[in-house]
Design an enzyme around this catalytic site. Structure first.
Site, PDB file in Angstrom:
ATOM      1  N   PHE A  53      13.045   5.162  11.107  1.00 39.81           N
ATOM      2  CA  PHE A  53      11.735   4.713  10.626  1.00 39.81           C
ATOM      3  C   PHE A  53      10.901   5.937  10.267  1.00 39.81           C
ATOM      4  O   PHE A  53      10.609   6.767  11.118  1.00 39.81           O
ATOM      5  CB  PHE A  53      11.026   3.862  11.678  1.00 39.81           C
ATOM      6  CG  PHE A  53       9.923   3.047  11.065  1.00 39.81           C
ATOM      7  CD1 PHE A  53      10.195   1.841  10.447  1.00 39.81           C
ATOM      8  CD2 PHE A  53       8.621   3.518  11.072  1.00 39.81           C
ATOM      9  CE1 PHE A  53       9.188   1.103   9.841  1.00 39.81           C
ATOM     10  CE2 PHE A  53       7.603   2.778  10.483  1.00 39.81           C
ATOM     11  CZ  PHE A  53       7.886   1.576   9.866  1.00 39.81           C
ATOM     12  N   LYS A  94       0.816  -1.188   0.000  1.00 38.60           N
ATOM     13  CA  LYS A  94       0.000   0.000   0.000  1.00 38.60           C
ATOM     14  C   LYS A  94       0.867   1.261   0.000  1.00 38.60           C
ATOM     15  O   LYS A  94       0.427   2.334  -0.377  1.00 38.60           O
ATOM     16  CB  LYS A  94      -0.854   0.041   1.273  1.00 38.60           C
ATOM     17  CG  LYS A  94      -1.789  -1.126   1.468  1.00 38.60           C
ATOM     18  CD  LYS A  94      -2.425  -1.007   2.878  1.00 38.60           C
ATOM     19  CE  LYS A  94      -3.259  -2.219   3.183  1.00 38.60           C
ATOM     20  NZ  LYS A  94      -3.730  -2.210   4.592  1.00 38.60           N
ATOM     21  N   ARG A 112      -0.276   7.411   6.771  1.00 38.17           N
ATOM     22  CA  ARG A 112      -0.021   7.374   5.325  1.00 38.17           C
ATOM     23  C   ARG A 112      -0.436   8.686   4.669  1.00 38.17           C
ATOM     24  O   ARG A 112       0.097   9.064   3.632  1.00 38.17           O
ATOM     25  CB  ARG A 112      -0.835   6.244   4.670  1.00 38.17           C
ATOM     26  CG  ARG A 112      -0.394   4.850   5.054  1.00 38.17           C
ATOM     27  CD  ARG A 112      -1.050   3.848   4.111  1.00 38.17           C
ATOM     28  NE  ARG A 112      -1.030   2.491   4.624  1.00 38.17           N
ATOM     29  CZ  ARG A 112       0.006   1.641   4.499  1.00 38.17           C
ATOM     30  NH1 ARG A 112       1.100   2.030   3.913  1.00 38.17           N
ATOM     31  NH2 ARG A 112      -0.078   0.427   4.979  1.00 38.17           N
ATOM     32  N   ASP A 130      14.366  -0.942   2.064  1.00 39.31           N
ATOM     33  CA  ASP A 130      14.987  -1.027   3.380  1.00 39.31           C
ATOM     34  C   ASP A 130      16.004  -2.169   3.326  1.00 39.31           C
ATOM     35  O   ASP A 130      17.094  -2.006   2.805  1.00 39.31           O
ATOM     36  CB  ASP A 130      13.856  -1.240   4.397  1.00 39.31           C
ATOM     37  CG  ASP A 130      14.315  -1.194   5.837  1.00 39.31           C
ATOM     38  OD1 ASP A 130      15.381  -0.641   6.110  1.00 39.31           O
ATOM     39  OD2 ASP A 130      13.590  -1.716   6.707  1.00 39.31           O
ATOM     40  N   GLU A 173       8.207   1.770  -5.906  1.00 37.65           N
ATOM     41  CA  GLU A 173       8.207   1.414  -4.480  1.00 37.65           C
ATOM     42  C   GLU A 173       8.239   2.673  -3.608  1.00 37.65           C
ATOM     43  O   GLU A 173       8.700   3.723  -4.042  1.00 37.65           O
ATOM     44  CB  GLU A 173       9.465   0.585  -4.178  1.00 37.65           C
ATOM     45  CG  GLU A 173       9.223  -0.875  -3.890  1.00 37.65           C
ATOM     46  CD  GLU A 173       8.448  -1.156  -2.617  1.00 37.65           C
ATOM     47  OE1 GLU A 173       7.710  -0.293  -2.113  1.00 37.65           O
ATOM     48  OE2 GLU A 173       8.581  -2.273  -2.108  1.00 37.65           O
ATOM     49  N   ASP A 174       7.791   2.528  -2.395  1.00 40.65           N
ATOM     50  CA  ASP A 174       7.886   3.653  -1.464  1.00 40.65           C
ATOM     51  C   ASP A 174       9.287   3.748  -0.862  1.00 40.65           C
ATOM     52  O   ASP A 174       9.881   4.811  -0.790  1.00 40.65           O
ATOM     53  CB  ASP A 174       6.828   3.546  -0.357  1.00 40.65           C
ATOM     54  CG  ASP A 174       6.827   2.198   0.363  1.00 40.65           C
ATOM     55  OD1 ASP A 174       7.593   1.290  -0.020  1.00 40.65           O
ATOM     56  OD2 ASP A 174       6.041   2.045   1.314  1.00 40.65           O
TER      57      ASP A 174
HETATM   58  P1  IMP Z   1      12.282  -4.369   3.103  1.00 37.90           P
HETATM   59  O1  IMP Z   1      11.766  -5.700   2.688  1.00 37.90           O
HETATM   60  O2  IMP Z   1      13.022  -4.435   4.408  1.00 37.90           O
HETATM   61  O3  IMP Z   1      13.119  -3.669   2.049  1.00 37.90           O
HETATM   62  O4  IMP Z   1      11.046  -3.481   3.449  1.00 37.90           O
HETATM   63  C1  IMP Z   1      10.352  -2.850   2.490  1.00 37.90           C
HETATM   64  C2  IMP Z   1       8.985  -2.426   2.952  1.00 37.90           C
HETATM   65  O5  IMP Z   1       8.930  -2.197   4.350  1.00 37.90           O
HETATM   66  C3  IMP Z   1       8.664  -1.115   2.311  1.00 37.90           C
HETATM   67  O6  IMP Z   1       8.054  -1.290   1.064  1.00 37.90           O
HETATM   68  C4  IMP Z   1       7.781  -0.450   3.349  1.00 37.90           C
HETATM   69  O7  IMP Z   1       6.445  -0.804   3.125  1.00 37.90           O
HETATM   70  C5  IMP Z   1       8.279  -1.004   4.662  1.00 37.90           C
HETATM   71  N1  IMP Z   1       9.222  -0.071   5.309  1.00 37.90           N
HETATM   72  C6  IMP Z   1      10.564  -0.146   5.364  1.00 37.90           C
HETATM   73  N2  IMP Z   1      11.099   0.881   6.038  1.00 37.90           N
HETATM   74  C7  IMP Z   1      10.056   1.658   6.404  1.00 37.90           C
HETATM   75  C8  IMP Z   1       9.967   2.904   7.107  1.00 37.90           C
HETATM   76  O8  IMP Z   1      10.940   3.544   7.530  1.00 37.90           O
HETATM   77  N3  IMP Z   1       8.703   3.385   7.279  1.00 37.90           N
HETATM   78  C9  IMP Z   1       7.589   2.753   6.829  1.00 37.90           C
HETATM   79  N4  IMP Z   1       7.639   1.597   6.147  1.00 37.90           N
HETATM   80  C10 IMP Z   1       8.860   1.046   5.938  1.00 37.90           C
HETATM   81 MG    MG Z   2       6.207  -0.942   0.371  1.00 33.96          MG
END
Ligand code: IMP
Ligand code: MG
Length: 178
Positions: free
Chosen positions: A154, A45, A167, A105, A101-102
């Protein structure tokens, strides 16, 4: 008092700065995809606001798709595994796909999404992310278009949530003392 004023959120990227950066990304993407069959893929989302603001700025005959995987649940710790909630069912073999992507991480979520899309043999595949936290990376994956790099903090707002909240903030911020 506005609902969002009940907790303290420190603004780190203003809506003006976000808009300006998205315009710059849109120019690059427009130049790279002119004459191509672009399929922009919104990762639900978190990407909804970025995705809609970005594609509005693209003067291209693009198509949009939406995918959703579960990764974070309701906490701030990344999971190694993700379940596909909504995938792409149509034939994308003739398309130049751009994942929007948003935030990247650890990279675990995006790796899963990338592999899922590659299995469907798109003509090409690139990644656009609003935010990147390179210091947290566990997988060898990077974006072709990045809005902003952020430290290991975060962030919420502009589509990004904590426990599904915040959001709708028009800026990106950090919740103080969580
Ligand atoms: P990853 O698999 O660790 O790369 O996480 C990716 C997903 O985790 C992103 O698409 C976000 O939805 C969520 N995410 C990672 N870091 C943050 C943050 O700082 N704030 C909010 N959502 C996050
Ligand atoms: Mg995401």
């Amino acid at each position: 008092m506005a609902e969002t004023e009940k907790i303290s959120i420190k603004k780190i990227i203003s809506s003006e700065k976000i808009e300006k950066r998205i315009s710059e990304l849109a120019v690059q993407i427009e130049n790279d995809y002119r004459g191509k069959k672009l399929l922009a893929v919104c990762v639900l989302k978190g990407s909804i606001i970025f995705f809609s603001d970005l594609i509005k700025k693209l003067d291209l005959l693009l198509e949009a798709e939406f995918i959703q995987v579960s990764s974070y649940g309701n906490d701030t710790v990344s999971s190694q595994k993700a379940d596909v909630i909504k995938g792409i069912n149509s034939d994308i073999s003739g398309y130049d796909v751009l994942i929007v992507e948003d935030i990247i991480d650890t990279g675990n979520t995006l790796c899963l999404i990338r592999d899922m899309i590659l299995e469907k043999n798109p003509k090409s595949l690139r990644i656009c992310t609003l935010l990147d936290k390179p210091s947290r990376r566990e997988k060898d994956i990077s974006a072709d278009y990045t809005g902003f790099a952020v430290d290991n903090i975060f962030v919420v707002g502009y589509g990004l949530d904590i426990a599904q909240k915040y959001r709708n903030l028009p800026f990106i911020g950090v919740i103080e003392d969580i």
